[in-house]
Design an enzyme around this catalytic site. Sequence first.
Site, mmCIF file in Angstrom:
data_model
loop_
_atom_site.group_PDB
_atom_site.id
_atom_site.type_symbol
_atom_site.label_atom_id
_atom_site.label_comp_id
_atom_site.label_asym_id
_atom_site.label_seq_id
_atom_site.Cartn_x
_atom_site.Cartn_y
_atom_site.Cartn_z
ATOM 1 C CB SER A 114 51.568 37.309 29.989
ATOM 2 O OG SER A 114 51.858 38.241 31.023
ATOM 3 C CE1 TYR A 156 42.055 47.409 39.809
ATOM 4 C CE2 TYR A 156 41.015 47.223 41.965
ATOM 5 C CZ TYR A 156 41.297 46.689 40.710
ATOM 6 O OH TYR A 156 40.824 45.450 40.385
ATOM 7 C CE LYS A 177 40.272 47.560 36.555
ATOM 8 N NZ LYS A 177 40.441 47.029 35.167
ATOM 9 C CB ILE A 206 46.584 34.947 41.152
ATOM 10 C CG1 ILE A 206 45.176 35.079 40.554
ATOM 11 C CG2 ILE A 206 47.589 34.526 40.088
ATOM 12 C CD1 ILE A 206 45.007 36.278 39.654
#
Length: 253
Positions: A16, A152, A156, A187
């Site tokens: 989203s 993280y 990953k 972003i």
Amino acid sequence: MDLQLKGKRAILAGASKGIGRAVAEVLAAEGCAIELCARDQAGVDQAVNHIQSQGANARGESVDLADAAAYRDWVVRAGERLGGCDIFVCFGSAGGGPANEERWQAAFELDLLATYRGIDAALPALEKSDNAAIIVISTTVAIEPAFGPQPYAALKAAVTNYAGALAHSLAAKRIRVNTVSPGPVFIEGGSWDKIKQGRPEFYEKTLTQVPLGRLGQAREVADAVAFLASPLSAFTTGTNLVIDGGMTKRVQH
């Protein structure tokens, strides 16, 4: 360039906002029908409404990727609504930060298990596709640590390893699996935007470590994902595409 994606069906988990939303918009613009989910209903509605306003076919639901049953059910339901699945991508992530038990658990659920569960649920539909593509989202810090030890990066790295092995095991079924590993991506409202506002010295220091002199953009990652998902990449599987402006120093043999 025509990516030959018109009429393809994409299921995008956690899409989203950020890179996920950029991918949804690029795939929709290329003619894909989109099913997306995220936890925040308002964010889902906004993303879907925007894509639909461009004349594309998109639907979305609020789904918590940490809820295994609800997530798997949504993937199956999305495939049924689309009449199949050609492209699956999971963008779920708990994000970075220093290691503690809560972050380890969140990364395990949202970075590793969400990827595994989504792919596993989508496989029956992907097996029926004549252009099945799975794109796994990793990160450059999984292959070259840059910001200290953190769950993280470690999870990953596990995701990247899993994707590589999966590419080999699914090749006989003509299902391609590729990984995209972005470096720092700016972003609006995202983590690097917050770092720029709250830790400007660290932000500027990071910029000096990127040979191209800037952070990446979500659209640049999305374009790469679309290419790897397209029939134009029909002979590409098992690769890890690094998109980082040259930040990682390793030679990619």
